[in-house]
Design an enzyme around this catalytic site. Structure first.
Site, short mmCIF file in Angstrom:
data_model
loop_
_atom_site.label_atom_id
_atom_site.label_comp_id
_atom_site.label_asym_id
_atom_site.label_seq_id
_atom_site.Cartn_x
_atom_site.Cartn_y
_atom_site.Cartn_z
N HIS A 89 18.20 -24.98 7.83
CA HIS A 89 18.20 -23.58 7.42
C HIS A 89 18.90 -22.75 8.49
CE1 HIS A 89 14.56 -24.34 4.59
NE2 HIS A 89 15.70 -24.37 3.92
N GLU A 92 17.31 -20.17 11.26
CA GLU A 92 16.21 -20.61 12.12
C GLU A 92 16.77 -21.10 13.46
OE1 GLU A 92 14.29 -23.38 9.43
OE2 GLU A 92 13.91 -21.79 7.97
N ARG A 149 20.12 -18.33 4.93
CA ARG A 149 19.30 -19.55 5.00
C ARG A 149 20.01 -20.79 4.42
NH1 ARG A 149 13.61 -21.14 3.90
NH2 ARG A 149 13.47 -22.48 2.07
N HIS A 220 12.22 -26.74 11.83
CA HIS A 220 12.41 -25.43 11.21
C HIS A 220 11.69 -24.36 12.03
CE1 HIS A 220 13.56 -26.72 6.92
NE2 HIS A 220 13.27 -27.87 7.51
N GLU A 294 7.43 -26.43 11.98
CA GLU A 294 7.75 -25.01 11.87
C GLU A 294 7.41 -24.41 13.23
OE1 GLU A 294 9.18 -23.44 9.42
OE2 GLU A 294 8.81 -24.63 7.61
ZN LIG Z 1 13.33 -23.73 7.31
#
Ligand SMILES: [Zn+2]
Ligand SMILES: *[C@@H]1O[C@H](CO)[C@@H](O)[C@H](O)[C@H]1NC(C)=O
Ligand SMILES: *[C@@H]1O[C@H](CO)[C@@H](O)[C@H](O)[C@H]1NC(C)=O
Ligand SMILES: *[C@@H]1O[C@H](CO)[C@@H](O)[C@H](O)[C@H]1NC(C)=O
Ligand SMILES: *[C@@H]1O[C@H](CO)[C@@H](O)[C@H](O)[C@H]1NC(C)=O
Length: 362
Positions: A89, A92, A149, A220, A294
């Site tokens: 993405h 990020e 993104r 991410h 994340e």
């Molecule tokens: Zn992501």
């Protein structure tokens, strides 16, 4: 004039400076543009040519190379491997920063830390610092595109928007939950499963080595979570308990560094249901350990994490990732010495004792 003691001191200082130069010269605690990251990859491969090679394994929609660093000590034998990708993405930015930090850390450690050296002998690390190269470049273009993104492929005919969410495009319950069929949506899953060249590149590279890849880590931001398969609540990973156990221990390792709390669970349990993620696809291919990290933060700055948080974020995430890598390595190369493993070892000893082979090679 310098006497010999002073001269020796100067020589010593220069040696120390030379040894630390590498870290000083590249700033791991800033966000880097795509050209800087590409140059960094080339330099890393040159500076550590005994353990690092660059592999180009696909092309983006806009025909840029997708490249990874293969890091490991060559043994002449087929090796197991760890996969890590960052920047699927675009917005990020902490993710590519982490991949670079991770690489610099393992390259620094393996020469002095026997455990890291052993892991580098038993396994190769395949690290893709930026998977969605086109999207990453676009997110650097100006303030209006900073929060991009998806990738940069055009939508289907008649659609006025660009981009597919690459983390909804993999062949894992594709198109079922947590996706949009609206090409303007940030979670548009594409015109078909694996329709996007970036997803195809991963599927083809990882798919052709799936027996060797022990662990698939995809990085991410943000939310401070460790996600395990699956994103579709109707499916449960056969080793869900072990994935949770290892994930919870990794979250403890993260917390021990700067006190940050990362939640652990399946996507529907701690975030939202989704489908077509690379993590789910990897698990469905038979890769036993698959996690989505994340990273920071919890929403204060979101995707625009300030640069002064790069260092602590990387330090804690490194600790968590290393916990998983250590676990996977030891499980594969040392075997669980309790329960079934111990029983098997005891049985083997019994056989060896019975046939009188107890010396030398043990
Ligand atoms: Zn992501
Ligand atoms: C590679 O080595 C050169 C020479 O020591 C150094 O200037 C450069 O910063 C190093 N690059 C990286 C990415 O470590
Ligand atoms: C892209 O990858 C191919 C295949 O490895 C290589 O020959 C080519 O030089 C690469 N292009 C760039 C711009 O790095
Ligand atoms: C872009 O955003 C940054 C930070 O939000 C701001 O400082 C800068 O002035 C903006 N640049 C333009 C051209 O709007
Ligand atoms: C997010 O983190 C900040 C700083 O650690 C903390 O003050 C805040 O309470 C957290 N917010 C949530 C929603 O957890």
């Amino acid at each position: 004039m310098l006497n010999s003691a002073a001269l020796g001191f100067v020589v010593l200082l220069s040696a120390v400076e030379a040894a630390t130069n590498e870290r000083v010269n590249y700033d791991y605690y800033k966000y880097h543009s795509m050209p800087e990251i590409s140059k960094w990859m080339t330099q890393i491969a040159q500076n550590h040519s005994e353990v690092v090679t660059i592999m180009d394994y696909g092309q983006t929609y806009e025909k840029r190379n997708i490249s990874l660093l293969k890091i490991g000590l060559s043994t002449g034998e087929r090796k197991k491997a760890i996969w890590m990708d960052c920047g699927i993405h675009a917005r990020e930015w902490i993710a590519p920063a982490f991949c670079q930090y991770f690489v610099s850390q393992i390259l620094q450690t393996y020469k002095t830390d026997p455990k890291m050296e052993e892991m580098m002998k038993n396994m190769d690390f395949y690290v893709t610092p930026v998977l969605n190269v086109d999207g990453y470049l676009y997110s650097w273009k100006d303030n209006n595109t900073r929060l991009w993104r998806k990738n940069r492929s055009p939508g289907p005919p008649g659609c006025k928007c660009d981009g597919t969410d690459l983390n909804r495009n993999f062949d894992a319950n594709w198109g079922t939950v947590g996706v949009s069929s609206d090409c303007c949506s940030n979670t548009y899953c594409g015109s078909d499963r694996v329709s996007e060249p970036e997803a195809q590149a991963v599927a083809s590279f990882v798919g052709s080595r799936k027996e060797d890849i022990l662990c698939f880590l995809t990085i991410h931001s943000y939310s401070q979570l460790l996600l395990i398969p699956y994103g579709n609540p109707n499916f449960i990973a056969p080793n869900q308990d072990e994935l949770m156990e290892v994930g919870l221990a990794a979250a403890e390792a993260i917390k021990a560094v700067h006190g940050k709390i990362y939640k652990v669970g399946t996507s529907p349990a701690v975030l939202y249901a989704n489908s077509g993620s690379s993590r789910d696809w990897a698990r469905m291919q038979g890769i036993p350990f698959a996690y989505t990290f994340e990273l920071r933060d919890n929403g204060t700055f979101g995707f625009e994490l300030p640069e002064n948080q790069i260092q602590p974020t990387c330090e804690e995430a490194y600790s968590g990732a290393l916990h998983i890598v250590n676990y996977v390595h030891d499980k594969t190369f040392k075997g669980p010495m309790d329960g079934a493993g111990a029983t098997a070892a005891a049985a083997l000893w019994t056989v060896l004792l019975a046939v009188g082979v107890t010396s030398a090679s043990m």
